[in-house]
Design a protein around this motif. Structure first.
Motif, PDB file in Angstrom:
ATOM      1  N   ALA A   8       0.832  -1.207   0.000  1.00 34.59           N
ATOM      2  CA  ALA A   8       0.000   0.000   0.000  1.00 34.59           C
ATOM      3  C   ALA A   8       0.860   1.248   0.000  1.00 34.59           C
ATOM      4  N   LEU A   9       1.975   1.203   0.776  1.00 37.33           N
ATOM      5  CA  LEU A   9       2.863   2.352   0.795  1.00 37.33           C
ATOM      6  C   LEU A   9       3.492   2.560  -0.564  1.00 37.33           C
ATOM      7  N   ARG A  10       3.970   1.486  -1.187  1.00 36.47           N
ATOM      8  CA  ARG A  10       4.619   1.627  -2.485  1.00 36.47           C
ATOM      9  C   ARG A  10       3.641   2.100  -3.539  1.00 36.47           C
ATOM     10  N   ALA A  11       2.407   1.611  -3.463  1.00 33.04           N
ATOM     11  CA  ALA A  11       1.412   2.053  -4.445  1.00 33.04           C
ATOM     12  C   ALA A  11       1.146   3.538  -4.308  1.00 33.04           C
ATOM     13  N   GLY A  12       1.122   4.032  -3.054  1.00 28.46           N
ATOM     14  CA  GLY A  12       0.906   5.447  -2.853  1.00 28.46           C
ATOM     15  C   GLY A  12       2.046   6.281  -3.403  1.00 28.46           C
ATOM     16  N   ASP A  20       3.817  -1.881 -11.062  1.00 24.32           N
ATOM     17  CA  ASP A  20       2.934  -2.436 -10.035  1.00 24.32           C
ATOM     18  C   ASP A  20       1.963  -3.393 -10.703  1.00 24.32           C
ATOM     19  N   ARG A  21       2.170  -4.693 -10.468  1.00 25.40           N
ATOM     20  CA  ARG A  21       1.358  -5.707 -11.142  1.00 25.40           C
ATOM     21  C   ARG A  21       0.856  -6.730 -10.154  1.00 25.40           C
ATOM     22  N   ILE A  22      -0.337  -7.230 -10.420  1.00 26.31           N
ATOM     23  CA  ILE A  22      -0.910  -8.311  -9.627  1.00 26.31           C
ATOM     24  C   ILE A  22      -1.407  -9.389 -10.580  1.00 26.31           C
ATOM     25  N   SER A 429      -1.839  -4.589 -14.436  1.00 22.75           N
ATOM     26  CA  SER A 429      -0.719  -3.685 -14.169  1.00 22.75           C
ATOM     27  C   SER A 429      -1.206  -2.266 -13.929  1.00 22.75           C
ATOM     28  N   ASN A 430      -0.279  -1.429 -13.425  1.00 23.20           N
ATOM     29  CA  ASN A 430      -0.582  -0.035 -13.090  1.00 23.20           C
ATOM     30  C   ASN A 430      -1.596   0.068 -11.958  1.00 23.20           C
ATOM     31  N   VAL A 431      -1.550  -0.908 -11.049  1.00 25.26           N
ATOM     32  CA  VAL A 431      -2.544  -0.964  -9.979  1.00 25.26           C
ATOM     33  C   VAL A 431      -2.336   0.102  -8.905  1.00 25.26           C
ATOM     34  N   GLY A 432      -1.189   0.766  -8.915  1.00 21.12           N
ATOM     35  CA  GLY A 432      -0.945   1.801  -7.914  1.00 21.12           C
ATOM     36  C   GLY A 432      -1.982   2.904  -7.936  1.00 21.12           C
TER      37      GLY A 432
END
Length: 456
Positions: A8-12, A20-22, A429-432
């Protein structure tokens, strides 16, 4: 299933980066309990309102999302002292030492947020000047700031457009004004409220937005000492006051997040209890959810949403300003409508380019056709303007796995739940970008039994 505790911190920090991929393994229902805290569309504006007070403010139930962190950074470079209790979500804001910020600092902290435009009124009152950089935000349509600039000019601000942003001055202070908005814009209404409460004289705003988040902002300003009345015909009247004090306020829950989890339960044939959600603010959504075949149960501390079995039913939706069906509700619900038996129609009247997310759904097997025509009965600003702003969804269609790139906040969440409903492994991807409005969405998915792997 695996994830990383600091995602969550990295996405922010890295909103918008494709790294950012899941990987989701779909086909399993989402079951369990999630909590929603304060509304993104309220807490960020309430934080700005704290600038107007002569004493500290306390805002409760603030979610840990990247938009909040952007506003916090902007407030801190202007001298506001902020402390946060991460467990409770309480945010303490002390504006005692508000000061000018350097242009470079404002640019660095603003990022892709559009919130800085709302700093203008409070900063003009406190400092006599304000600067905002070029504004970002999700690319879902034209979000002109002309409304905002014209509003500020009406109050007496001198607005100068520069190559790197906009600078404003109010050497003689701001005065009340009579304003009529061409469209009940939420942002422009917030601008008027945050500017008028300290302006000299009375302000009348016609064709104002009256969303629950607007009303909660009015509640906050009244606690601070403002004098504001709201008429049933979208007219807001504000009597300017000489000083405002700090506030203590528990923010309204995020009805957009609540509706997103409801749609997730429907499309995955799951059962999700959304703690913190309440019925009055979701009345219109609940009616459509029930028409589509979803089930819900109202509790004192939240709402349970589930798929009761059987076929879902097609619906016809026209998005609108409050009390209509919110534009932020339609994207997650469209995913569920791909599983309805028959033809659903969604007429988007708020943002003209909000259906870009459907490309990925069609790639996954959905049958969604976009049209330039207004497929609805109400007045629409986008008629005859060649925008693909009406969607026809034919179903049910089986969704299969695909590689998807998140385009925007709500569309991104829609892609997540589509991947969770689809057969096979999908890479999103690009989930941030999703962390802009969904607090701890990775851990919440984990709580609900989603099967996924987070990749760096």
């Amino acid at each position: 299933m695996s994830t990383t505790s600091d995602f969550a911190l990295r996405a922010g920090q890295y909103v918008g980066l494709a790294a950012d991929r899941i990987t989701f393994r779909g086909g399993q229902p989402l079951n369990g309990h999630v909590e929603v805290r304060g509304a993104k569309n309220l807490v960020t504006k309430a934080m700005v309102a704290a600038l107007l007070g002569e004493s500290p403010s306390l805002l409760r139930q603030v979610p840990d999302i990247s938009d909040v962190n952007v506003v916090r950074g902007l407030l801190e470079i202007h001298g506001v002292k902020i402390e946060r209790d991460n467990e409770s979500g309480d945010l303490h804001l002390d504006p005692s030492n508000v000061e000018r910020a350097h242009m470079a600092e404002i640019n660095a902290h603003a990022g892709s947020s559009r919130i800085p435009i709302l700093f203008c009124g409070p900063l003009l009152h406190r400092l006599g000047e304000a600067f905002i950089p070029d504004l970002g935000g999700c690319r879902i349509g034209d979000r002109p700031i002309d409304f905002h600039l014209e509003v500020l000019r009406n109050f007496g601000a001198d607005v100068q457009k520069l190559p790197d942003g906009i600078r404003m001055h109010a050497p003689r202070g701001l005065v009340g004004a009579k304003i009529t908005l061409p469209y009940p814009s939420v942002g422009a209404t917030e601008q008027v409220l945050l500017t008028a409460v300290r302006a000299n004289g009375r302000t009348e705003l016609r064709n104002a937005a009256i969303e629950p988040e607007i009303m909660d902002l009015i509640n906050i300003l009244q606690k601070m000492g403002a004098i504001i009345s709201v008429d049933a015909d979208r007219v807001i009247r504000i009597e300017g006051v000489d000083r405002l004090v700090g506030f203590r306020h528990r923010s309204l829950f995020d009805r957009n997040e609540a509706a997103s989890w409801a749609s997730a339960a429907l499309v995955t044939k799951g059962d999700i209890f959304v703690g913190g959600a309440s019925q009055p603010e979701m009345l219109t959504f609940l009616n459509v959810f029930r028409k589509a075949g979803g089930a819900f149960d109202i509790h004192d501390d939240g709402i349970r949403f589930w798929h009761p079995g059987g076929e879902l039913s097609p619906v016809v939706i026209e998005t609108d300003v409050h009390p209509g069906f919110m534009t932020d509700w339609q994207q997650p619900l469209v995913v569920a409508l791909t599983q309805a038996e028959g033809v659903s129609i969604v007429h988007e009247t708020v943002y003209e380019q909000r259906f870009g997310f459907t490309d990925a759904l069609n790639q996954m097997g959905a049958n969604i056709q976009l049209h330039r025509e207004c497929l609805g009965g109400q007045y629409c600003r986008f008629g005859q303007r060649n925008f693909l702003h009406s969607a026809v969804i034919s179903g049910p269609t089986k969704l299969h796995a695909a590689d998807i790139e998140v385009p925007d906040l709500r569309g991104g969440f829609s892609h997540l739940i589509a991947a969770l409903a689809a057969d096979g492994e999908s890479v999103v991807s690009n989930v941030g970008i999703i962390s802009r409005g969904y607090e701890n969405f990775i851990s919440k998915l984990q709580q609900l039994g989603a099967d996924f792997t987070v990749e760096d």
